[in-house]
Design a protein around this motif. Structure first.
Motif, PDB file in Angstrom:
ATOM      1  N   THR A 175      43.061  31.675  46.438  1.00 39.06           N
ATOM      2  CA  THR A 175      43.784  32.574  47.333  1.00 39.06           C
ATOM      3  C   THR A 175      44.467  33.650  46.506  1.00 39.06           C
ATOM      4  OG1 THR A 175      44.250  30.652  48.694  1.00 39.06           O
ATOM      5  CG2 THR A 175      45.442  32.678  49.210  1.00 39.06           C
ATOM      6  N   VAL A 176      44.119  34.874  46.804  1.00 36.41           N
ATOM      7  CA  VAL A 176      44.707  36.012  46.111  1.00 36.41           C
ATOM      8  C   VAL A 176      45.583  36.722  47.112  1.00 36.41           C
ATOM      9  CG1 VAL A 176      44.150  38.281  45.160  1.00 36.41           C
ATOM     10  CG2 VAL A 176      42.775  36.294  44.523  1.00 36.41           C
ATOM     11  N   SER A 177      46.891  36.906  46.785  1.00 39.25           N
ATOM     12  CA  SER A 177      47.687  37.642  47.764  1.00 39.25           C
ATOM     13  C   SER A 177      48.529  38.728  47.114  1.00 39.25           C
ATOM     14  CB  SER A 177      48.533  36.692  48.607  1.00 39.25           C
ATOM     15  OG  SER A 177      49.246  35.825  47.796  1.00 39.25           O
ATOM     16  N   ASP A 178      48.417  39.898  47.724  1.00 40.98           N
ATOM     17  CA  ASP A 178      49.174  41.079  47.305  1.00 40.98           C
ATOM     18  C   ASP A 178      49.018  41.393  45.819  1.00 40.98           C
ATOM     19  OD1 ASP A 178      50.411  42.555  49.261  1.00 40.98           O
ATOM     20  OD2 ASP A 178      51.841  40.922  49.679  1.00 40.98           O
ATOM     21  N   LEU A 179      47.822  41.186  45.300  1.00 39.41           N
ATOM     22  CA  LEU A 179      47.597  41.339  43.869  1.00 39.41           C
ATOM     23  C   LEU A 179      47.581  42.823  43.487  1.00 39.41           C
ATOM     24  CD1 LEU A 179      47.060  39.408  41.514  1.00 39.41           C
ATOM     25  CD2 LEU A 179      44.636  39.845  41.815  1.00 39.41           C
ATOM     26  N   SER A 180      48.408  43.166  42.482  1.00 42.79           N
ATOM     27  CA  SER A 180      48.455  44.544  41.997  1.00 42.79           C
ATOM     28  C   SER A 180      48.389  44.570  40.483  1.00 42.79           C
ATOM     29  CB  SER A 180      49.752  45.225  42.429  1.00 42.79           C
ATOM     30  OG  SER A 180      49.838  45.264  43.826  1.00 42.79           O
ATOM     31  N   LYS A 181      47.744  45.596  39.964  1.00 39.84           N
ATOM     32  CA  LYS A 181      47.734  45.793  38.516  1.00 39.84           C
ATOM     33  C   LYS A 181      47.831  47.280  38.226  1.00 39.84           C
ATOM     34  CE  LYS A 181      47.252  44.917  34.159  1.00 39.84           C
ATOM     35  NZ  LYS A 181      48.280  44.150  33.417  1.00 39.84           N
ATOM     36  N   ARG A 182      48.806  47.634  37.418  1.00 37.44           N
ATOM     37  CA  ARG A 182      48.954  49.017  36.995  1.00 37.44           C
ATOM     38  C   ARG A 182      48.678  49.126  35.501  1.00 37.44           C
ATOM     39  NH1 ARG A 182      54.540  50.659  39.029  1.00 37.44           N
ATOM     40  NH2 ARG A 182      54.129  48.851  40.352  1.00 37.44           N
ATOM     41  N   PHE A 183      47.890  50.103  35.117  1.00 36.62           N
ATOM     42  CA  PHE A 183      47.716  50.436  33.699  1.00 36.62           C
ATOM     43  C   PHE A 183      48.407  51.772  33.488  1.00 36.62           C
ATOM     44  CE2 PHE A 183      43.897  47.895  34.636  1.00 36.62           C
ATOM     45  CZ  PHE A 183      44.026  46.920  33.674  1.00 36.62           C
ATOM     46  N   GLY A 184      49.605  51.756  32.931  1.00 34.43           N
ATOM     47  CA  GLY A 184      50.365  52.997  32.821  1.00 34.43           C
ATOM     48  C   GLY A 184      50.590  53.553  34.217  1.00 34.43           C
ATOM     49  N   GLY A 185      50.118  54.743  34.470  1.00 30.86           N
ATOM     50  CA  GLY A 185      50.321  55.341  35.781  1.00 30.86           C
ATOM     51  C   GLY A 185      49.191  55.042  36.762  1.00 30.86           C
ATOM     52  N   VAL A 186      48.140  54.373  36.257  1.00 31.16           N
ATOM     53  CA  VAL A 186      46.968  54.156  37.106  1.00 31.16           C
ATOM     54  C   VAL A 186      47.119  52.850  37.874  1.00 31.16           C
ATOM     55  CG1 VAL A 186      44.462  53.925  37.143  1.00 31.16           C
ATOM     56  CG2 VAL A 186      45.555  55.357  35.412  1.00 31.16           C
ATOM     57  N   ARG A 187      46.992  52.927  39.200  1.00 29.20           N
ATOM     58  CA  ARG A 187      46.996  51.695  39.994  1.00 29.20           C
ATOM     59  C   ARG A 187      45.563  51.213  40.128  1.00 29.20           C
ATOM     60  NH1 ARG A 187      51.257  50.686  43.476  1.00 29.20           N
ATOM     61  NH2 ARG A 187      53.029  52.057  43.138  1.00 29.20           N
ATOM     62  N   ALA A 188      45.193  50.275  39.277  1.00 29.16           N
ATOM     63  CA  ALA A 188      43.818  49.787  39.316  1.00 29.16           C
ATOM     64  C   ALA A 188      43.609  48.892  40.520  1.00 29.16           C
ATOM     65  CB  ALA A 188      43.495  49.033  38.037  1.00 29.16           C
ATOM     66  N   LEU A 189      44.661  48.158  40.877  1.00 30.51           N
ATOM     67  CA  LEU A 189      44.577  47.257  42.021  1.00 30.51           C
ATOM     68  C   LEU A 189      45.910  47.343  42.746  1.00 30.51           C
ATOM     69  CD1 LEU A 189      42.046  45.627  42.543  1.00 30.51           C
ATOM     70  CD2 LEU A 189      43.218  43.608  41.713  1.00 30.51           C
ATOM     71  N   ASP A 190      45.885  47.450  44.061  1.00 35.01           N
ATOM     72  CA  ASP A 190      47.112  47.758  44.789  1.00 35.01           C
ATOM     73  C   ASP A 190      47.220  46.888  46.034  1.00 35.01           C
ATOM     74  OD1 ASP A 190      49.422  48.920  45.544  1.00 35.01           O
ATOM     75  OD2 ASP A 190      48.560  50.885  46.051  1.00 35.01           O
ATOM     76  N   GLY A 191      47.829  45.732  45.863  1.00 37.30           N
ATOM     77  CA  GLY A 191      48.091  44.868  47.010  1.00 37.30           C
ATOM     78  C   GLY A 191      46.852  44.292  47.667  1.00 37.30           C
ATOM     79  N   VAL A 192      45.970  43.712  46.861  1.00 34.49           N
ATOM     80  CA  VAL A 192      44.739  43.134  47.400  1.00 34.49           C
ATOM     81  C   VAL A 192      44.958  41.660  47.742  1.00 34.49           C
ATOM     82  CG1 VAL A 192      42.414  42.403  46.752  1.00 34.49           C
ATOM     83  CG2 VAL A 192      43.171  44.735  46.270  1.00 34.49           C
ATOM     84  N   SER A 193      44.486  41.250  48.909  1.00 31.38           N
ATOM     85  CA  SER A 193      44.583  39.848  49.308  1.00 31.38           C
ATOM     86  C   SER A 193      43.242  39.380  49.861  1.00 31.38           C
ATOM     87  CB  SER A 193      45.623  39.663  50.421  1.00 31.38           C
ATOM     88  OG  SER A 193      46.862  40.194  50.012  1.00 31.38           O
ATOM     89  N   PHE A 194      42.802  38.227  49.424  1.00 26.01           N
ATOM     90  CA  PHE A 194      41.623  37.610  50.027  1.00 26.01           C
ATOM     91  C   PHE A 194      41.565  36.136  49.667  1.00 26.01           C
ATOM     92  CE2 PHE A 194      40.112  39.493  46.010  1.00 26.01           C
ATOM     93  CZ  PHE A 194      39.511  38.413  45.406  1.00 26.01           C
ATOM     94  N   GLU A 195      40.653  35.455  50.317  1.00 23.20           N
ATOM     95  CA  GLU A 195      40.477  34.022  50.079  1.00 23.20           C
ATOM     96  C   GLU A 195      39.024  33.739  49.753  1.00 23.20           C
ATOM     97  OE1 GLU A 195      43.428  31.612  53.100  1.00 23.20           O
ATOM     98  OE2 GLU A 195      41.247  31.471  53.324  1.00 23.20           O
ATOM     99  N   ILE A 196      38.795  32.780  48.889  1.00 19.99           N
ATOM    100  CA  ILE A 196      37.438  32.285  48.694  1.00 19.99           C
ATOM    101  C   ILE A 196      37.454  30.831  49.137  1.00 19.99           C
ATOM    102  CG2 ILE A 196      35.583  31.880  47.022  1.00 19.99           C
ATOM    103  CD1 ILE A 196      36.271  34.813  47.383  1.00 19.99           C
ATOM    104  N   ARG A 197      36.497  30.481  50.003  1.00 19.34           N
ATOM    105  CA  ARG A 197      36.484  29.121  50.550  1.00 19.34           C
ATOM    106  C   ARG A 197      35.581  28.209  49.738  1.00 19.34           C
ATOM    107  NH1 ARG A 197      35.003  31.927  55.842  1.00 19.34           N
ATOM    108  NH2 ARG A 197      36.876  33.175  56.145  1.00 19.34           N
ATOM    109  N   GLU A 198      35.963  26.958  49.760  1.00 21.54           N
ATOM    110  CA  GLU A 198      35.224  25.926  49.038  1.00 21.54           C
ATOM    111  C   GLU A 198      33.737  25.988  49.386  1.00 21.54           C
ATOM    112  OE1 GLU A 198      37.649  22.927  48.030  1.00 21.54           O
ATOM    113  OE2 GLU A 198      36.165  22.828  46.419  1.00 21.54           O
ATOM    114  N   GLY A 199      32.891  26.111  48.384  1.00 22.30           N
ATOM    115  CA  GLY A 199      31.454  25.995  48.594  1.00 22.30           C
ATOM    116  C   GLY A 199      30.725  27.262  48.969  1.00 22.30           C
ATOM    117  N   GLU A 200      31.437  28.356  49.236  1.00 20.60           N
ATOM    118  CA  GLU A 200      30.719  29.544  49.705  1.00 20.60           C
ATOM    119  C   GLU A 200      30.169  30.388  48.553  1.00 20.60           C
ATOM    120  OE1 GLU A 200      32.887  32.425  51.938  1.00 20.60           O
ATOM    121  OE2 GLU A 200      34.593  32.412  50.590  1.00 20.60           O
TER     122      GLU A 200
END
Lengths: 339, 264
Positions: free
Chosen positions: B8-33
């Protein structure tokens, strides 16, 4: 790589026995000067093979061996000197050290262990560095250890050094630790653990994503190299019967690194061969240098050879491979049997 | 396959200096899919992988893997917990034989420490034999057993990709993360690799998350797709839904301006 894995032990045993016979022969027939030269060759083998664990297997460019030799040398020397002589030589020595009188083998191992401990303590901050930065940091370690040796006068007698040490090192001791070093490093390289070291050298990120504990493996290789270098230091000082802060300098670091680089980063066979060839060459060239008044010529030749090898074979003569020398030497005998 | 969430990924953000590479990403991966993470170039797919596996630390947000928080963990810890990954730009141990590459992956669960190794204790020899056996098994699974002793750097590109698969499987993961496995491959090789991924997923029942560029392949094999664009979540759902989603079409093909001129 798979072939020597299964045939290593019998070959190692054969080589060790042949070596022991040669050592016995040399010990009985050669004069002390020649014997000491052979012992220096052996020490160079220990140093080159053990440095290969850090610089070859795991790809850390360390120049720190002389620092660990200094530590190991002092520890072994202080433990071995008889108390009555210590009273004269080192009157300010702490009482618990002044009373010690160890025999040679435990003193050597203690020297190696203290060197390993230094590597462990220094390793945590220093091994975060890579490439040239690590080389410079370990170079700095040599000078730090030297200045400790100069300034801890009560324990080391400062710049005067400890002279008149008992001449305990002989060809058998050197040979024994050569065998131990080669055996340990070979077992390590051809094991699952050693494979993770090579993996770190090849691609650190991929290794850590496979669950390899990169920092721990780095420390392990650094500490193992330091332990063996510490033992070599103890052997060395009881061969020359002297240790001073300048006994093991960065010039020695350069010489050992050259052996590893020439032999191949990761090749134990290469390190052994080049250690032997370089030591013999230096000895042979010494009279020539003296006669022609060309001091330093051998170092220039070595530097030139390093350049040529690095340009033509950047991974050294053998790379990481272990050419089957024992098998190669035995080949004529096998053929005659078949015929 | 409506299993429970393994990741489960929730509100994931990553900034490199001024660059927002990832901005509040949320998702789920289910068992076996078998799920796909897609998006245009530079949308943050590989960054998401690097955050999940621990190569980078997130600026904000949480990652939960099999019930434990793993954001900020180093990669080796996440590998021990059961994540395994491949790399977009192949990262093999080039100078080592194929089988040794795979055996490195087996050390974590089947290797021994320093003393048993150096003293050649029976436990070390047993572990070495076990590691070799399992490595060969993985290579056979990918049809590479014949190449086991070759230096991996000398293999053709497609086979190197497969060695990376075998190596990733060697850690015995419960979540397999494949980062653009078809990068640099021709359509034939891409289709072939797609079938291999599908087969491994079916046979081993490992939850698989695939970052991919090749839409045809992803649409063909994935059960569910997650779309990111410019570091943000765009959509998630079955391939057919994604294909019809206007926001996805816009992200990939651009938007038609009111006055009729096509914009890039």
């Amino acid at each position: 790589m798979s072939a020597p894995r299964n045939t290593f032990l019998p070959r190692f045993a054969i080589a060790a026995l042949v070596g022991a016979a040669l050592v016995a022969l040399a010990d009985a027939n050669l004069n002390p000067y020649l014997l000491s030269i052979i012992q220096f060759i052996g020490l160079n083998i220990i140093l080159a093979v053990s440095l290969n664990v850090t610089n070859g297997f795991i790809g850390l460019f360390s120049l720190g061996h002389p620092a660990f030799m200094t530590v190991g040398g002092y520890v072994a020397a202080i433990l071995v000197i008889p108390p009555e002589r210590k009273a004269a030589l080192l009157p300010d020595l702490p009482a618990f050290l002044a009373a010690q009188e160890w025999s040679f083998l435990p003193a050597l191992i203690a020297g190696g262990s203290v060197a390993a401990l230094v590597a462990l303590i220094v390793g945590f901050p220093v091994l975060r560095l890579r490439g040239h930065y690590l080389a410079v940091a370990t170079l700095g370690l040599i000078f730090i250890v030297q200045s400790f040796a100069v300034n801890l006068r009560g324990v080391t007698r400062g710049a005067l050094g400890l002279s008149g040490l008992p001449e305990l090192t002989n060809l058998w001791w050197v040979y024994l630790f050569c065998l131990v070093t080669i055996y340990v490093c070979w077992q390590l390289k051809h094991s699952s653990l050693g494979r993770t070291m090579l993996a770190i050298r090849e691609n650190e990120l991929a290794a850590s994503c496979l669950g390899v504990k990169v920092a721990r493996m780095r420390i392990l290789s650094f500490v193992l190299g330091a332990f063996l270098a510490g033992i070599a230091g103890g052997l060395w000082v009881h061969l020359v019967t002297l240790i001073s802060p300048s006994s093991f300098s960065f010039i020695l670091a350069f010489e050992i690194v050259v052996m590893v680089v020439l032999g191949g980063t990761g090749s134990i066979t290469g390190a052994v061969l080049v250690a032997v060839v370089l030591s013999v060459l230096t000895q042979l060239l010494r009279p020539v240098e003296e006669a022609a008044n060309l001091f330093g010529a051998s170092q220039m030749i070595v530097a030139f050879v390093v350049l040529v090898v690095l340009i033509t074979r950047p991974k050294g003569l053998f790379g990481t491979a272990e050419p089957d020398l024992v098998g190669w030497l035995l080949r004529p005998f096998r053929k005659s049997k078949a015929a | 396959m409506g299993g429970t969430a393994i990741l489960t990924v929730s509100d994931l953000s990553k900034r490199f200096g001024g660059v927002r590479a990832l901005d509040g990403v949320s998702f789920e991966i289910r068992e076996g899919e078998l799920a796909g993470l897609i998006g245009p170039n530079g949308s943050g797919k590989t960054t998401a992988f690097n955050l999940i596996t621990g190569v980078f630390k997130p600026t904000a947000g949480t990652i939960t893997f099999r019930g434990t928080r793993v954001d900020g963990n180093p990669p080796d810890r996440n590998a021990a917990l059961g994540m395994s990954r491949t790399f977009q730009n192949i990262r093999l141990f080039r100078d080592l034989p194929v089988i040794d590459n795979v055996m490195v992956g087996l050390h974590m669960r089947h290797g021994t420490g320093f003393w048993p190794t150096v003293l050649r204790l029976p436990v070390a020899r047993r572990s070495e034999a076990e590691i070799r056996r399992r490595a060969l098994e993985k290579l056979e699974m990918l049809g590479l057993a014949a190449r086991a002793e070759q230096i991996v750097g000398s293999l053709p590109y497609g086979d190197q990709r497969k060695v990376e698969f075998a190596r990733a499987l060697a850690t015995e993961p419960s979540l397999l993360l494949l980062d653009e496995p078809t990068a640099g491959m021709n359509p034939q090789e891409t289709a072939d690799l797609g079938r291999t991924i599908q087969r491994l997923h079916r046979e081993l029942k490992i939850t698989t998350l695939l970052v991919e560029h090749d839409m045809k392949m992803v649409m063909g094999i994935c059960e569910r797709l997650i779309v990111v664009n410019q570091g943000r979540m765009l959509a998630s759902g079955a391939p057919a839904e994604i294909k019809a989603d206007p926001s996805v079409i816009e992200a990939y093909l651009g938007r038609r301006r009111k006055d009729g001129h096509a914009a890039a």
